[in-house]
Design an enzyme around this catalytic site. Structure first.
Site, PDB file in Angstrom:
ATOM      1  N   TYR A 220       1.053  -1.226   0.269  1.00  0.00           N
ATOM      2  CA  TYR A 220       0.207  -0.225   0.037  1.00  0.00           C
ATOM      3  C   TYR A 220       0.647   0.650   0.146  1.00  0.00           C
ATOM      4  O   TYR A 220       0.563   2.033  -0.397  1.00  0.00           O
ATOM      5  CB  TYR A 220      -0.991  -0.131   0.891  1.00  0.00           C
TER       6      TYR A 220
ATOM      7  N   ARG B 203       1.344   1.321  -3.883  1.00  0.00           N
ATOM      8  CA  ARG B 203       0.897   2.340  -4.247  1.00  0.00           C
ATOM      9  C   ARG B 203       0.182   3.231  -4.343  1.00  0.00           C
ATOM     10  O   ARG B 203      -0.499   4.993  -4.579  1.00  0.00           O
ATOM     11  CB  ARG B 203      -0.753   1.546  -3.580  1.00  0.00           C
TER      12      ARG B 203
ATOM     13  N   THR C 228     -15.796  -2.089 -13.131  1.00  0.00           N
ATOM     14  CA  THR C 228     -15.748  -3.230 -12.944  1.00  0.00           C
ATOM     15  C   THR C 228     -16.461  -4.395 -13.107  1.00  0.00           C
ATOM     16  O   THR C 228     -17.056  -3.908 -13.598  1.00  0.00           O
ATOM     17  CB  THR C 228     -16.650  -2.529 -10.965  1.00  0.00           C
TER      18      THR C 228
ATOM     19  N   HIS D 252     -14.469   0.488  -0.699  1.00  0.00           N
ATOM     20  CA  HIS D 252     -12.739  -0.527   0.006  1.00  0.00           C
ATOM     21  C   HIS D 252     -12.304   0.109   1.099  1.00  0.00           C
ATOM     22  O   HIS D 252     -10.755   0.496   0.407  1.00  0.00           O
ATOM     23  CB  HIS D 252     -12.569  -0.878  -1.200  1.00  0.00           C
TER      24      HIS D 252
ATOM     25  N   ASN E 190     -13.327   2.174  -6.128  1.00  0.00           N
ATOM     26  CA  ASN E 190     -10.981   2.200  -5.204  1.00  0.00           C
ATOM     27  C   ASN E 190     -11.518   3.365  -4.232  1.00  0.00           C
ATOM     28  O   ASN E 190     -12.288   3.962  -3.882  1.00  0.00           O
ATOM     29  CB  ASN E 190     -11.182   3.462  -7.136  1.00  0.00           C
TER      30      ASN E 190
ATOM     31  N   ASP F 138      -8.345   5.643  -5.234  1.00  0.00           N
ATOM     32  CA  ASP F 138      -7.237   5.843  -4.830  1.00  0.00           C
ATOM     33  C   ASP F 138      -8.738   7.808  -4.686  1.00  0.00           C
ATOM     34  O   ASP F 138      -9.467   7.169  -4.197  1.00  0.00           O
ATOM     35  CB  ASP F 138      -7.238   6.270  -6.669  1.00  0.00           C
TER      36      ASP F 138
HETATM   37  P1  OAD Z   1     -11.290  -5.461 -12.079  1.00  0.00           P
HETATM   38  O1  OAD Z   1     -10.111  -5.069 -11.912  1.00  0.00           O
HETATM   39  O2  OAD Z   1     -11.869  -6.798 -11.049  1.00  0.00           O
HETATM   40  O3  OAD Z   1     -12.365  -5.112 -12.831  1.00  0.00           O
HETATM   41  C1  OAD Z   1     -11.508  -3.978 -13.603  1.00  0.00           C
HETATM   42  C2  OAD Z   1     -12.983  -3.629 -14.419  1.00  0.00           C
HETATM   43  O4  OAD Z   1     -12.511  -2.750 -15.529  1.00  0.00           O
HETATM   44  C3  OAD Z   1     -12.762  -5.142 -16.278  1.00  0.00           C
HETATM   45  O5  OAD Z   1     -14.375  -5.157 -16.501  1.00  0.00           O
HETATM   46  C4  OAD Z   1     -12.508  -4.405 -17.355  1.00  0.00           C
HETATM   47  O6  OAD Z   1     -12.616  -5.129 -18.224  1.00  0.00           O
HETATM   48  C5  OAD Z   1     -12.872  -3.160 -16.730  1.00  0.00           C
HETATM   49  N1  OAD Z   1     -11.515  -1.935 -17.605  1.00  0.00           N
HETATM   50  C6  OAD Z   1     -10.287  -1.922 -17.840  1.00  0.00           C
HETATM   51  N2  OAD Z   1      -9.693  -0.805 -18.366  1.00  0.00           N
HETATM   52  C7  OAD Z   1     -11.022  -0.145 -18.482  1.00  0.00           C
HETATM   53  C8  OAD Z   1     -11.538   1.138 -19.126  1.00  0.00           C
HETATM   54  N3  OAD Z   1      -9.675   1.740 -19.492  1.00  0.00           N
HETATM   55  N4  OAD Z   1     -12.442   1.601 -19.298  1.00  0.00           N
HETATM   56  C9  OAD Z   1     -12.918   1.064 -18.478  1.00  0.00           C
HETATM   57  N5  OAD Z   1     -13.200  -0.294 -17.887  1.00  0.00           N
HETATM   58  C10 OAD Z   1     -11.850  -1.080 -17.966  1.00  0.00           C
HETATM   59  O7  OAD Z   1     -11.489  -4.280 -10.788  1.00  0.00           O
HETATM   60  P2  OAD Z   1     -12.953  -4.122  -9.724  1.00  0.00           P
HETATM   61  O8  OAD Z   1     -13.791  -4.267  -9.948  1.00  0.00           O
HETATM   62  O9  OAD Z   1     -13.035  -2.405  -9.309  1.00  0.00           O
HETATM   63  O10 OAD Z   1     -10.401  -4.644  -3.340  1.00  0.00           O
HETATM   64  O11 OAD Z   1     -12.094  -4.463  -8.246  1.00  0.00           O
HETATM   65  C11 OAD Z   1     -13.214  -4.935  -7.175  1.00  0.00           C
HETATM   66  C12 OAD Z   1     -11.944  -5.152  -5.912  1.00  0.00           C
HETATM   67  O12 OAD Z   1     -12.044  -6.349  -6.111  1.00  0.00           O
HETATM   68  C13 OAD Z   1     -11.630  -3.945  -6.135  1.00  0.00           C
HETATM   69  O13 OAD Z   1     -11.826  -2.492  -4.863  1.00  0.00           O
HETATM   70  C14 OAD Z   1     -10.087  -4.393  -5.070  1.00  0.00           C
HETATM   71  C15 OAD Z   1      -9.891  -5.513  -5.896  1.00  0.00           C
HETATM   72  O14 OAD Z   1      -9.880  -6.853  -4.965  1.00  0.00           O
HETATM   73  C16 OAD Z   1      -9.727  -4.939  -2.694  1.00  0.00           C
HETATM   74  O15 OAD Z   1      -9.107  -4.766  -2.805  1.00  0.00           O
HETATM   75  C17 OAD Z   1     -10.691  -5.171  -1.009  1.00  0.00           C
END
Ligand code: OAD
Length: 227
Positions: A53, A56, A171, A104, A87, A89
């Protein structure tokens, strides 16, 4: 004004240079999720977790919001916009969004290992091993790890229930309870989804803008302003 609620994830920050988690080359390919994002990992080796972290946070200092973050902030001229983000950030805030709910946690904060309500703003600096909070206990990242409660979900549910329009940006909807939020929307209401990949789960009345967030946001704005 109509209410627009937007659920965001790592994909909205990808074009700012922050890695997503589950895409190829994502963070969970490089790091062991259970080591860096669970209480068991923290108990086993807190220094690895702090380093993860701290890195990050250091990167975030020099990271700027992109068109998608700015576009959501601009939408406040037309809608009552609430951003619910997974996020950690601060790019929504940097872009000017005024109502941001972090499900989160936040990278720029630390909390006591014993009491997550003892929170300290730390900006972009490191948390050091042995560094303590007000209660004399070790400080840890203010992040919701796997297996921990998500207290902000209680505030997120009414924002979804009351929304006239809903959007989901960047997401994979893999992580609960965030992924279950759409179940609370008004029945029959549409969800605009911006993601360059196919959506792997079935969502009723989904309108998929199959683009990166940076270009997809302008399509979304156009669609919403026609309403
Ligand atoms: P993921 O990495 O699971 O999903 C990211 C999503 O963003 C995917 O569906 C990609 O296709 C999409 N993506 C990639 N590039 C993109 C772009 N330029 N524009 C739009 N979309 C794009 O991330 P999250 O769903 O945020 O939690 O993950 C959820 C949680 O899992 C996070 O908050 C984190 C992680 O483990 C913790 O660490 C507690």
């Amino acid at each position: 004004m109509k209410r627009l609620t937007v659920l965001t994830g790592a994909g909205i920050s990808a074009e700012s240079g922050l890695k997503t988690f589950r895409d190829s080359n994502g963070l969970w390919e490089e790091y062991d999720v259970m080591q860096v994002a669970s209480i068991e990992g923290w108990n086993r080796d807190p220094e690895i977790v702090l380093r993860f972290y701290n890195d990050r946070r250091k990167q975030l200092e020099f990271t700027e919001p992109n068109r998608a973050h700015f576009g959501l902030a601009e939408l406040e001229k037309h809608f009552e916009v609430s951003v619910i983000t997974q996020n950690v950030d601060n790019l929504h805030e940097k872009a000017g969004s005024s109502q941001v709910l972090h499900l989160h946690g936040e990278l720029t904060k630390a909390c006591s290992v014993e009491n997550k309500n003892i929170v300290k703003n730390i900006g972009y600096r490191e948390i050091l091993p042995g560094e303590t909070g007000e209660d004399g206990k070790q400080l840890r990242p203010y992040i919701v790890w796997f297996g921990e409660a998500v207290p902000a979900i209680g505030k997120a549910i009414p924002l979804v229930k009351e929304a006239d329009y809903l959007a989901v940006i960047g997401t994979s909807l893999n992580v609960y309870p965030a992924a279950g939020l759409l179940d609370y929307r008004k029945s029959g209401s549409a969800v605009y989804i911006i993601d360059p990949k196919e959506i792997s789960i079935h969502i009723e009345n989904a309108y998929h803008i199959k683009e990166n967030a940076g270009t997809g946001i302008d399509k979304l704005i156009e669609l919403l302003l026609k309403k």
